[in-house]
Scaffold this active site. Structure first.
Site, PDB file in Angstrom:
ATOM      1  N   LYS A 164     -28.641 -11.612 -12.164  1.00  0.00           N
ATOM      2  CA  LYS A 164     -29.802 -12.387 -11.696  1.00  0.00           C
ATOM      3  C   LYS A 164     -30.667 -11.653 -10.671  1.00  0.00           C
ATOM      4  O   LYS A 164     -31.207 -12.261  -9.753  1.00  0.00           O
ATOM      5  CB  LYS A 164     -29.334 -13.729 -11.111  1.00  0.00           C
ATOM      6  CG  LYS A 164     -28.643 -14.624 -12.127  1.00  0.00           C
ATOM      7  CD  LYS A 164     -28.097 -15.885 -11.536  1.00  0.00           C
ATOM      8  CE  LYS A 164     -26.821 -15.657 -10.773  1.00  0.00           C
ATOM      9  NZ  LYS A 164     -26.042 -16.866 -10.544  1.00  0.00           N
ATOM     10  N   ASP A 204     -20.257 -21.553  -9.402  1.00  0.00           N
ATOM     11  CA  ASP A 204     -21.051 -22.802  -9.470  1.00  0.00           C
ATOM     12  C   ASP A 204     -20.675 -23.686 -10.656  1.00  0.00           C
ATOM     13  O   ASP A 204     -20.754 -24.916 -10.585  1.00  0.00           O
ATOM     14  CB  ASP A 204     -22.569 -22.515  -9.459  1.00  0.00           C
ATOM     15  CG  ASP A 204     -23.017 -21.460 -10.452  1.00  0.00           C
ATOM     16  OD1 ASP A 204     -22.185 -20.947 -11.210  1.00  0.00           O
ATOM     17  OD2 ASP A 204     -24.229 -21.155 -10.484  1.00  0.00           O
TER      18      ASP A 204
HETATM   19  C1  BGC Z   1     -23.348 -15.482 -13.061  1.00  0.00           C
HETATM   20  C2  BGC Z   1     -22.377 -16.643 -13.099  1.00  0.00           C
HETATM   21  C3  BGC Z   1     -23.073 -17.923 -12.693  1.00  0.00           C
HETATM   22  C4  BGC Z   1     -24.330 -18.132 -13.501  1.00  0.00           C
HETATM   23  C5  BGC Z   1     -25.088 -19.383 -13.112  1.00  0.00           C
HETATM   24  C6  BGC Z   1     -24.599 -15.806 -13.840  1.00  0.00           C
HETATM   25  O1  BGC Z   1     -25.543 -14.792 -13.697  1.00  0.00           O
HETATM   26  O2  BGC Z   1     -22.760 -14.315 -13.575  1.00  0.00           O
HETATM   27  O3  BGC Z   1     -21.271 -16.403 -12.247  1.00  0.00           O
HETATM   28  O4  BGC Z   1     -22.186 -18.991 -12.866  1.00  0.00           O
HETATM   29  O5  BGC Z   1     -25.182 -17.019 -13.358  1.00  0.00           O
HETATM   30  O6  BGC Z   1     -25.479 -19.348 -11.782  1.00  0.00           O
END
Ligand code: BGC
Length: 463
Positions: free
Chosen positions: A174, A209
């Site tokens: 992200k 989360d």
């Molecule tokens: C992460 C996860 C997370 C998800 C939603 C992903 O990029 O790797 O750990 O649960 O985003 O936030």
């Protein structure tokens, strides 16, 4: 239709030629690229179930299938006040969660925006920022700090979890990219930062989360077996039988259950079944983590607007859109936000006047003609519908893996895309129906608002 544009572009030195391609021709070419037919959905789903099973077998597979060390679902009777810190999306939140003991929860929270320098710099900068925010929250809310306050840390990135309060970051997602955090225990990093700031708070649980969303919803609905995030990123967690996790080496588990964090954003990084097209490819190549999070990149809020932008840019270059006139904004990566797509899809005026405003005022396109607005709207629809249908594949695969298609279960979903994107839930439901037939009704999809923060409190209570 384009007379103004044509004259503006017809400078004496350059002869402008503009070919207005038939609108339906443009749209049907895009549909060929973005529409996922039911049979393809089913093939993807089948592969998804196989991958879920493989990830539980041993480490090193595409789906990480991380045991969360959460092995008890709540009863709804847990009580107490806990701090929760939620890092993982666009915002970072510090909360105080009050569990009232009768399946009711109260939440006080403060949101902070994480500055870009903290997202991509040294670890210490990020963790000091988090500790400072906790300090601000405690001070503002007059939270007594004589004794160490227990804190649930929702850290929503892939971590190799080795205990309820220990986990080593495997990879950032992200858009985060603090290189020196990789392979470090993020709980230790946070505890150290809190100590540096003399904040008397102690991290007692590390939570993804999705696990938080599942646990928070299970606090008032014991039929909740799956937690999903459809926000900046995407992922799911579900309740698995320990006997179905061959790679579990953590000894006997009293309940016989373990919540598994699938890390489904990485699904099909091999690009075997997903219809990853040239626009996805371009977006991926220019991202901070090329080749990774393939499923996430086709679904989540961080990327949907960028895919739309890639399509628009190409159509402008081919002089199919906006008379070939671009703008610095439309040429800038991530400038076309997913929130603009929501706005455009919500535009029900006959001339798409709000779409015109978005294109003119936010993206500086001088003359978005009605035909162009309709095409942009259709692009948004296609990209978002594909995302919803793929999200449904993930849900169907997890429910199938759990063998709950017939018995049914509640799936709690949190995240901005699911909560705010128009029609997202209905589009998911349609696809679920294509995948599960009449059993779709057994899958009770609900909004698990604030689940990631509340869940951290619930897990801190159980820990
Ligand atoms: C992460 C996860 C997370 C998800 C939603 C992903 O990029 O790797 O750990 O649960 O985003 O936030």
């Amino acid at each position: 239709m384009y007379s103004e544009m044509k004259s503006a572009l017809q400078k004496p030195t350059r002869k402008y030629t503009y070919r207005e391609v038939d609108e339906s021709e443009v749209v049907s070419a895009l549909e060929d690229i973005f529409v996922i037919r039911p049979q393809t959905l089913r093939n993807i789903c089948k592969h998804f179930v196989d991958e879920l099973t493989l990830g539980l077998k041993e480490d090193g597979h595409t789906l990480k299938m991380i045991p969360s060390y959460v092995s008890h679902r709540p009863t709804g009777k847990e009580t107490g006040s806990y701090l929760a810190l939620d890092l993982g999306g666009t915002n970072f939140r510090v909360c105080e969660v009050y569990l009232e003991g009768d399946s009711k929860v109260r939440l006080t929270q403060k949101k902070f925006t994480i500055p870009d320098y903290a997202k991509c710099g040294q670890s210490d900068v990020l963790f000091d920022f988090l500790a400072d925010s906790v300090l601000t929250f405690i001070t503002e809310n007059h939270i007594p700090t004589e004794s160490d306050i227990p804190l649930g840390f929702t850290f929503s990135f892939p971590v190799n979890q080795t205990a309820i309060d220990k986990g080593y970051l495997m990879v950032w997602t992200k858009g985060f990219d603090c290189k020196d955090t990789i392979n470090k225990d993020v709980v230790a990093l946070l505890n150290e930062a809190l100590a540096r700031k003399n904040v008397k708070v102690h991290v007692t649980a590390l939570v993804n989360d999705t696990v938080g969303t599942l646990m928070s919803h299970a606090y008032n609905d014991p039929g909740t077996f799956v937690g999903v995030i459809l926000g900046t990123g995407t992922n799911a967690a579900y309740v698995e039988k320990v006997s179905a996790i061959p790679k579990w080496k953590g000894g006997p588990v009293e309940s016989g259950e373990m919540i598994i964090n699938c890390e489904w954003g990485a699904f099909d990084n091999e690009r075997v079944v997903l219809p990853f097209n040239k626009y996805d490819q371009k977006m991926d190549e220019e991202s901070t983590n090329p080749g990774e999070q393939t499923f996430e990149k086709m679904i989540s809020g961080m990327y949907l607007g960028e895919i739309v932008r890639q399509v628009i840019v190409e159509l402008v270059q081919r002089r199919i859109l906006f008379g070939g006139v671009s703008s610095p904004e439309i040429e800038t990566p991530y400038k076309f936000e997913t929130a603009y797509m929501s706005r455009i899809e919500r535009d029900h005026t006959s001339d798409l006047l709000d779409t015109k405003m978005v294109l003119q005022e936010l993206l500086n396109i001088p003359y978005p003609a009605p035909r162009d607005r309709r095409i942009v709207r259709r692009i948004c629809e296609l990209v978002a519908t594909r995302a919803a249908r793929l999200s449904a594949v993930g849900v169907a695969a997890v429910v199938t893996k759990m063998e709950r298609v017939e018995d049914g279960c509640t799936v709690a979903i949190d995240g901005s895309v699911y909560e705010h994107y128009p029609h997202f839930g209905n589009r998911m439901k349609d696809a679920l129906h294509e995948l599960l037939g009449m059993f779709e009704e057994n899958v009770n999809i609900v909004l698990g608002k604030d689940g990631s923060s509340v869940g951290a409190g619930v897990i801190a209570a159980l820990a």
